[in-house]
Design a protein around this motif. Structure first.
Motif, short mmCIF file in Angstrom:
data_model
loop_
_atom_site.label_atom_id
_atom_site.label_comp_id
_atom_site.label_asym_id
_atom_site.label_seq_id
_atom_site.Cartn_x
_atom_site.Cartn_y
_atom_site.Cartn_z
N GLY A 212 0.82 -1.21 0.00
CA GLY A 212 0.00 0.00 0.00
C GLY A 212 0.85 1.25 0.00
O GLY A 212 0.55 2.23 -0.70
N GLU A 215 2.46 1.80 -3.49
CA GLU A 215 1.45 2.19 -4.46
C GLU A 215 1.02 3.63 -4.24
O GLU A 215 0.82 4.39 -5.20
CB GLU A 215 0.24 1.25 -4.39
N TYR A 411 -5.83 3.27 -1.51
CA TYR A 411 -4.79 2.28 -1.28
C TYR A 411 -4.48 2.19 0.21
O TYR A 411 -3.49 2.74 0.69
CB TYR A 411 -3.50 2.65 -2.05
#
Length: 415
Positions: A212, A215, A411
């Motif tokens: 996460g 990203e 995310y």
């Protein structure tokens, strides 16, 4: 007249092939999907569209475009960032195409025959005061024919801007374009999976370096760059090339942590001794080694981001690693003190990732800290403009606050 029409079609198909060759240079699958949507709309002069990817038994939207809505926004702005997914079923237009693997051409979204299994949801039109009429939806397939996504384009227009149906010529152009980018789409997906495996490896070593996190940093970075590029009138071809590499390079910003000892990497309170901190800071150099010597523009950017995303814009010694030579540091050694880089000596990509990385670290919970309130996190970035961060990068970052906030929500780290 027929000869002129035939020549127009021939030139159109030739242009489609040339566009496919240009897209073949793209390395990141998300950037490619966005460009495929843009180019498909351009080929058939469609006002709007969306692209979805298949994730197990669901379709997830990746990008949405709408020229009518975009014209109503201030110059340089983007449409609001959206993220949602829904089950693949024949009840939705996109789901039906994903299931059947066949394109669907609808002349009027509000006049779909009641005996069709799918229907059009008017809620988005009502919320945005838009009128969807013609829709062409087609599957994106890999080289073995598996549906990996769905692209939907909306409201074809004639030369005067009047909404028309997608005719047989439009269907022909779209089918040729979809076929021309199939190999490129497959290649970028393979590249993306390789990147994901490398990042998962880093996550195994450092629980703080979550998928996460990388990203979010990657997506923050490309949004910051897009606004910075607009502010600085960067030519379109240059910005396309840069943002494609940045999307991948930003994910490798801390990859060098795989070479840091667990004794240091996973140390809890009390925090590092001065020597341990210097060893930890060496992750920048160790990460850069993975991409040196560079063999491409992407390699160079990955090296620059890994090496310099902890530099301070004002050249303060709080930044690192400075002028340290990549091959002078061995695993486990402390980072030597050298002259720090400052200002535009720091590569642009590293200056962008510096802001994205610190913001995410502030706004996420870690084992050693609670997450910061978002307002405070934004204020902290602004407070360090001109010292830790490039003022122009901070300016761009603050101009896209809404998109940054939406990406953060999209995310989330797994619990």
């Amino acid at each position: 007249m027929d000869e002129n029409i035939g020549e127009i079609k021939r030139k159109k198909l030739q242009n489609i092939l040339e566009t496919g060759q240009v897209l073949n240079e793209i390395q990141d699958v998300d950037v490619l999907l966005e460009r495929i949507l843009t180019e498909t709309r351009r080929i058939v002069n469609a006002d709007a569209g969306s692209v979805y990817v298949v994730e197990e038994n669901r379709l997830k939207i990746k990008y949405a475009q709408n020229d009518t809505h975009l014209r109503a926004l201030p110059s340089g702005s983007k449409l609001p960032y959206i993220s949602f997914s829904f089950p693949i079923s024949e009840n939705s237009i996109s789901g039906y195409v994903a299931l059947t693997g066949r394109p669907l051409n609808i002349q009027d979204a509000y006049s779909i025959p009641p005996d069709m299994p799918f229907h059009f949801n008017k809620s988005s039109d009502l919320a945005t005061n838009y009128r969807t009429r013609s829709i062409f939806t087609f599957p994106l397939k890999n080289t073995i024919g598996k549906v990996i996504g769905v692209l939907q384009i909306i409201n074809a227009q004639d030369e005067s801007g009047k909404v028309i149906s997608f005719d047989s010529d439009a269907e022909l152009y779209i089918s040729h374009f979809a076929a021309s980018v199939a190999n490129t789409l497959e290649r970028t997906r393979i590249t993306g999976n390789m990147v994901l495996r490398m990042l998962r490896m880093a996550e195994f070593r450092d629980p703080k370096e979550t998928y996460g996190h990388v990203e979010r940093v990657s997506n923050f970075s490309i949004e910051i760059y897009d606004r910075w590029a607009f502010n600085h009138n960067i030519p379109e071809n240059e910005s396309h090339r840069f943002r494609d590499s940045l999307k991948i390079a930003a994910k490798f910003h801390d990859v060098g942590k795989v070479a840091v000892s667990d004794v240091i990497l996973k140390k809890a309170f009390p925090r590092f001794t001065p020597e341990e901190r210097a060893v930890m800071q060496g992750h920048t150099v160790l990460g850069a080694k993975l991409f040196d010597p560079p063999e491409s523009f992407l390699d160079t950017m990955c090296r620059d981001v890994a090496l310099h995303h902890h530099e301070w814009f004002d050249g303060s010694e709080r930044g690192y690693p400075g002028e340290c030579q990549i091959h002078s540091l061995k695993v486990g050694e402390p980072l030597p003190l050298t002259r720090r880089l400052c200002g535009e000596e720091i590569p642009l990509a590293a200056r962008i990732v510096a802001v994205a990385d610190v913001f995410d670290a502030l706004s996420q919970k870690r084992c050693y800290k609670d997450e910061w309130n978002l307002d405070l996190a934004f204020e902290e970035i602004e407070k360090h403009s001109g010292t830790q961060f490039d003022p122009e990068i901070v300016r761009a970052f603050l101009q896209i606050r809404d998109r940054i906030t939406s990406i953060k929500e999209d995310y989330k780290d797994e619990e």
